[in-house]
Design a protein around this motif. Structure first.
Motif, PDB file in Angstrom:
ATOM      1  N   GLU A  62      -1.360  -0.669  -2.088  1.00 49.21           N
ATOM      2  CA  GLU A  62      -0.012  -1.207  -2.252  1.00 49.21           C
ATOM      3  C   GLU A  62       0.049  -2.191  -3.415  1.00 49.21           C
ATOM      4  OE1 GLU A  62       3.640  -2.743   0.602  1.00 49.21           O
ATOM      5  OE2 GLU A  62       1.658  -2.371   1.464  1.00 49.21           O
ATOM      6  N   ALA A  63      -0.992  -2.997  -3.563  1.00 50.72           N
ATOM      7  CA  ALA A  63      -1.017  -3.977  -4.654  1.00 50.72           C
ATOM      8  C   ALA A  63      -1.044  -3.293  -6.019  1.00 50.72           C
ATOM      9  CB  ALA A  63      -2.212  -4.908  -4.499  1.00 50.72           C
ATOM     10  N   GLN A  64      -1.782  -2.195  -6.134  1.00 53.36           N
ATOM     11  CA  GLN A  64      -1.806  -1.450  -7.400  1.00 53.36           C
ATOM     12  C   GLN A  64      -0.400  -0.990  -7.778  1.00 53.36           C
ATOM     13  OE1 GLN A  64      -5.216   1.579  -7.846  1.00 53.36           O
ATOM     14  NE2 GLN A  64      -5.212   1.158  -5.657  1.00 53.36           N
ATOM     15  N   ALA A  65       0.287  -0.397  -6.816  1.00 52.18           N
ATOM     16  CA  ALA A  65       1.624   0.126  -7.093  1.00 52.18           C
ATOM     17  C   ALA A  65       2.589  -0.989  -7.460  1.00 52.18           C
ATOM     18  CB  ALA A  65       2.142   0.898  -5.879  1.00 52.18           C
ATOM     19  N   ARG A  66       2.511  -2.098  -6.741  1.00 48.98           N
ATOM     20  CA  ARG A  66       3.441  -3.193  -7.014  1.00 48.98           C
ATOM     21  C   ARG A  66       3.144  -3.827  -8.373  1.00 48.98           C
ATOM     22  NH1 ARG A  66       6.724  -3.272  -3.094  1.00 48.98           N
ATOM     23  NH2 ARG A  66       6.107  -2.825  -0.935  1.00 48.98           N
ATOM     24  N   ALA A  67       1.874  -3.886  -8.742  1.00 49.02           N
ATOM     25  CA  ALA A  67       1.526  -4.429 -10.056  1.00 49.02           C
ATOM     26  C   ALA A  67       2.153  -3.581 -11.168  1.00 49.02           C
ATOM     27  CB  ALA A  67       0.008  -4.479 -10.218  1.00 49.02           C
ATOM     28  N   VAL A  68       2.120  -2.275 -10.996  1.00 51.67           N
ATOM     29  CA  VAL A  68       2.717  -1.382 -11.990  1.00 51.67           C
ATOM     30  C   VAL A  68       4.238  -1.549 -12.018  1.00 51.67           C
ATOM     31  CG1 VAL A  68       3.132   1.035 -12.595  1.00 51.67           C
ATOM     32  CG2 VAL A  68       0.852   0.307 -11.886  1.00 51.67           C
ATOM     33  N   LEU A  69       4.851  -1.507 -10.851  1.00 52.03           N
ATOM     34  CA  LEU A  69       6.315  -1.570 -10.793  1.00 52.03           C
ATOM     35  C   LEU A  69       6.854  -2.906 -11.278  1.00 52.03           C
ATOM     36  CD1 LEU A  69       6.901   0.217  -7.370  1.00 52.03           C
ATOM     37  CD2 LEU A  69       7.396   1.127  -9.643  1.00 52.03           C
ATOM     38  N   ASP A  70       6.120  -3.993 -10.990  1.00 54.51           N
ATOM     39  CA  ASP A  70       6.599  -5.326 -11.373  1.00 54.51           C
ATOM     40  C   ASP A  70       6.529  -5.573 -12.875  1.00 54.51           C
ATOM     41  OD1 ASP A  70       7.079  -5.849  -8.730  1.00 54.51           O
ATOM     42  OD2 ASP A  70       5.304  -7.102  -8.422  1.00 54.51           O
ATOM     43  N   ASP A  71       5.705  -4.804 -13.567  1.00 51.83           N
ATOM     44  CA  ASP A  71       5.509  -5.041 -15.000  1.00 51.83           C
ATOM     45  C   ASP A  71       5.949  -3.849 -15.851  1.00 51.83           C
ATOM     46  OD1 ASP A  71       4.629  -6.088 -17.458  1.00 51.83           O
ATOM     47  OD2 ASP A  71       2.618  -5.273 -17.176  1.00 51.83           O
ATOM     48  N   ILE A  72       5.274  -2.729 -15.687  1.00 55.88           N
ATOM     49  CA  ILE A  72       5.531  -1.552 -16.520  1.00 55.88           C
ATOM     50  C   ILE A  72       6.783  -0.816 -16.066  1.00 55.88           C
ATOM     51  CG2 ILE A  72       4.598   0.701 -17.208  1.00 55.88           C
ATOM     52  CD1 ILE A  72       1.788  -0.616 -16.912  1.00 55.88           C
ATOM     53  N   GLY A  73       6.964  -0.737 -14.759  1.00 57.44           N
ATOM     54  CA  GLY A  73       8.086   0.013 -14.214  1.00 57.44           C
ATOM     55  C   GLY A  73       7.767   1.489 -14.111  1.00 57.44           C
ATOM     56  N   ALA A  74       8.700   2.246 -13.549  1.00 54.98           N
ATOM     57  CA  ALA A  74       8.518   3.692 -13.396  1.00 54.98           C
ATOM     58  C   ALA A  74       9.863   4.391 -13.450  1.00 54.98           C
ATOM     59  CB  ALA A  74       7.820   3.999 -12.072  1.00 54.98           C
ATOM     60  N   ASP A  75       9.860   5.592 -14.027  1.00 52.91           N
ATOM     61  CA  ASP A  75      11.042   6.445 -14.054  1.00 52.91           C
ATOM     62  C   ASP A  75      10.956   7.538 -13.000  1.00 52.91           C
ATOM     63  OD1 ASP A  75      12.263   5.189 -16.446  1.00 52.91           O
ATOM     64  OD2 ASP A  75      10.467   5.985 -17.423  1.00 52.91           O
ATOM     65  N   ALA A  76       9.770   7.714 -12.430  1.00 54.05           N
ATOM     66  CA  ALA A  76       9.554   8.616 -11.303  1.00 54.05           C
ATOM     67  C   ALA A  76       8.265   8.194 -10.623  1.00 54.05           C
ATOM     68  CB  ALA A  76       9.465  10.076 -11.748  1.00 54.05           C
ATOM     69  N   ILE A  77       8.174   8.495  -9.333  1.00 53.44           N
ATOM     70  CA  ILE A  77       6.965   8.236  -8.560  1.00 53.44           C
ATOM     71  C   ILE A  77       6.504   9.561  -7.974  1.00 53.44           C
ATOM     72  CG2 ILE A  77       5.968   7.052  -6.558  1.00 53.44           C
ATOM     73  CD1 ILE A  77       8.031   4.809  -7.021  1.00 53.44           C
ATOM     74  N   LYS A  78       5.210   9.846  -8.097  1.00 51.71           N
ATOM     75  CA  LYS A  78       4.641  11.066  -7.541  1.00 51.71           C
ATOM     76  C   LYS A  78       3.546  10.705  -6.550  1.00 51.71           C
ATOM     77  CE  LYS A  78       1.478  14.613  -7.561  1.00 51.71           C
ATOM     78  NZ  LYS A  78       0.026  14.576  -7.282  1.00 51.71           N
ATOM     79  N   THR A  79       3.585  11.286  -5.351  1.00 50.08           N
ATOM     80  CA  THR A  79       2.536  11.025  -4.372  1.00 50.08           C
ATOM     81  C   THR A  79       1.708  12.283  -4.151  1.00 50.08           C
ATOM     82  OG1 THR A  79       3.727  11.669  -2.343  1.00 50.08           O
ATOM     83  CG2 THR A  79       4.119   9.441  -3.204  1.00 50.08           C
ATOM     84  N   GLY A  80       0.414  12.063  -3.909  1.00 49.32           N
ATOM     85  CA  GLY A  80      -0.494  13.156  -3.608  1.00 49.32           C
ATOM     86  C   GLY A  80      -1.276  12.836  -2.350  1.00 49.32           C
ATOM     87  N   MET A  81      -2.589  12.830  -2.441  1.00 46.93           N
ATOM     88  CA  MET A  81      -3.439  12.533  -1.282  1.00 46.93           C
ATOM     89  C   MET A  81      -3.236  11.087  -0.829  1.00 46.93           C
ATOM     90  SD  MET A  81      -7.580  12.310  -1.147  1.00 46.93           S
ATOM     91  CE  MET A  81      -8.391  11.633   0.301  1.00 46.93           C
ATOM     92  N   LEU A  82      -2.789  10.921   0.409  1.00 45.03           N
ATOM     93  CA  LEU A  82      -2.576   9.583   0.961  1.00 45.03           C
ATOM     94  C   LEU A  82      -3.611   9.237   2.035  1.00 45.03           C
ATOM     95  CD1 LEU A  82       1.324   9.587   1.138  1.00 45.03           C
ATOM     96  CD2 LEU A  82      -0.168   8.758  -0.702  1.00 45.03           C
ATOM     97  N   GLY A  83      -4.146  10.225   2.691  1.00 41.72           N
ATOM     98  CA  GLY A  83      -5.285  10.032   3.574  1.00 41.72           C
ATOM     99  C   GLY A  83      -4.953   9.682   5.005  1.00 41.72           C
ATOM    100  N   GLY A  84      -4.190   8.596   5.233  1.00 39.34           N
ATOM    101  CA  GLY A  84      -3.946   8.153   6.595  1.00 39.34           C
ATOM    102  C   GLY A  84      -2.567   7.558   6.769  1.00 39.34           C
ATOM    103  N   ARG A  85      -2.236   7.283   8.018  1.00 40.92           N
ATOM    104  CA  ARG A  85      -0.897   6.807   8.359  1.00 40.92           C
ATOM    105  C   ARG A  85      -0.564   5.481   7.673  1.00 40.92           C
ATOM    106  NH1 ARG A  85       2.707   7.997  12.483  1.00 40.92           N
ATOM    107  NH2 ARG A  85       4.280   6.365  12.754  1.00 40.92           N
ATOM    108  N   ALA A  86      -1.526   4.561   7.606  1.00 37.78           N
ATOM    109  CA  ALA A  86      -1.241   3.251   7.022  1.00 37.78           C
ATOM    110  C   ALA A  86      -0.835   3.372   5.561  1.00 37.78           C
ATOM    111  CB  ALA A  86      -2.454   2.329   7.164  1.00 37.78           C
ATOM    112  N   VAL A  87      -1.476   4.275   4.821  1.00 36.23           N
ATOM    113  CA  VAL A  87      -1.116   4.459   3.415  1.00 36.23           C
ATOM    114  C   VAL A  87       0.237   5.159   3.306  1.00 36.23           C
ATOM    115  CG1 VAL A  87      -1.804   5.498   1.221  1.00 36.23           C
ATOM    116  CG2 VAL A  87      -3.520   4.454   2.689  1.00 36.23           C
ATOM    117  N   VAL A  88       0.532   6.085   4.215  1.00 34.48           N
ATOM    118  CA  VAL A  88       1.855   6.709   4.236  1.00 34.48           C
ATOM    119  C   VAL A  88       2.930   5.639   4.437  1.00 34.48           C
ATOM    120  CG1 VAL A  88       3.379   8.296   5.476  1.00 34.48           C
ATOM    121  CG2 VAL A  88       0.995   8.936   5.043  1.00 34.48           C
TER     122      VAL A  88
END
Length: 267
Positions: A62-88
């Protein structure tokens, strides 16, 4: 002229480079976009299969994603392997923190060699939390069966499952027909407004590792660059088709595609 297109990828790493984060980054780059990542797991794998999975702590994902969104931003988000319920669940929070950013949800459940990449208790979490947040959902037939409980053996079965996933809240679904028997492969883009079929002769090759990751990332890149949905999927479909045709032949098992073919001027 299309914009660069920033794509935040939330997915697992593939040490063999054919699928996962590695395929996603290659795809986004080859199509002229900018790839950023939140790594959910480190896998030990090659073309012969997955021999180990090391999940990344959910708070770090979650911290990785927020670091990207808070600075670089995103025009689309793509999800792949999430592994478990907590990451979902964390992914759903991330998507909610980026309103207006389209999410391409690839509900990755199995590796090409058959290894499980999603815990059983996480399947319902994907259906409840991510399907309704999907601007585009990209399941193959086994994934669609798991999400809907419907058996899929024909193209009409794909349509029925797609209708169920639209009813579950997805804005659009790309039902992938690679697992449906036949000489031709039919993928169906379905929205509440109608459907578009993408059809071609089946390419007989063992070098198909990462096709799902690649297709979803290519779709996300198109959306990030401002393409209409149908145009984004059409470009992605054509890109994957050529990547399959130009597969480099690496490995003794399910080999990778040639993600970089556009950079070499192949067609």
């Amino acid at each position: 002229m299309t914009s660069l297109g920033r794509v935040l990828i939330i997915a697992g790493s593939d040490s063999g480079g054919g699928a996962g984060i590695q395929a996603d980054i290659k795809t986004v780059t080859a199509l002229g976009g900018y790839a950023a990542t939140a790594v959910t797991a480190v896998t030990v794998q090659n073309t012969l299969g997955v021999s180990g999975v090391h999940p990344i702590p959910v708070e770090i994902v979650e911290a990785q994603a927020r670091a990207v969104l808070d600075d670089i931003g995103a025009d689309a988000i793509k999800t792949g392997m999430l592994g478990g319920r907590a990451v979902v669940e964390a992914t759903a929070r991330i998507l909610d923190s980026a309103p207006g950013v389209p999410a391409v949800i690839d509900p990755v459940m199995l590796a090409k060699g058959g290894a499980s990449l999603l815990a059983a208790d996480a399947v319902q979490a994907v259906k409840a939390l991510l399907v309704p947040r999907a601007a585009l959902l990209t399941p193959n037939a086994p994934e669609a069966e798991a999400l809907t409980g419907l058996g899929i053996a024909t193209t009409d079965d794909l349509r029925r499952a797609g209708e169920a996933l639209l009813a579950a809240g997805a804005a659009a679904v790309l039902m992938k027909g690679g697992h449906v028997p036949g000489e031709r492969v039919v993928d169906i883009l379905m929205t509440p407004a109608g459907e578009t079929a993408f059809e071609g002769e089946r390419i007989e090759t063992r070098h198909t590792h990462g096709t799902g990751c690649t297709l979803a990332s290519a779709c996300a890149t198109g959306l990030a660059q401002g393409l209409p949905l149908t145009d984004a999927v059409a470009r992605a479909w054509a890109y994957v088709h050529e990547a399959l045709l130009h597969a480099p032949g690496f490995g003794r098992g399910h080999g990778p595609l040639d993600h970089a073919w556009p950079l070499r001027g192949r067609a």
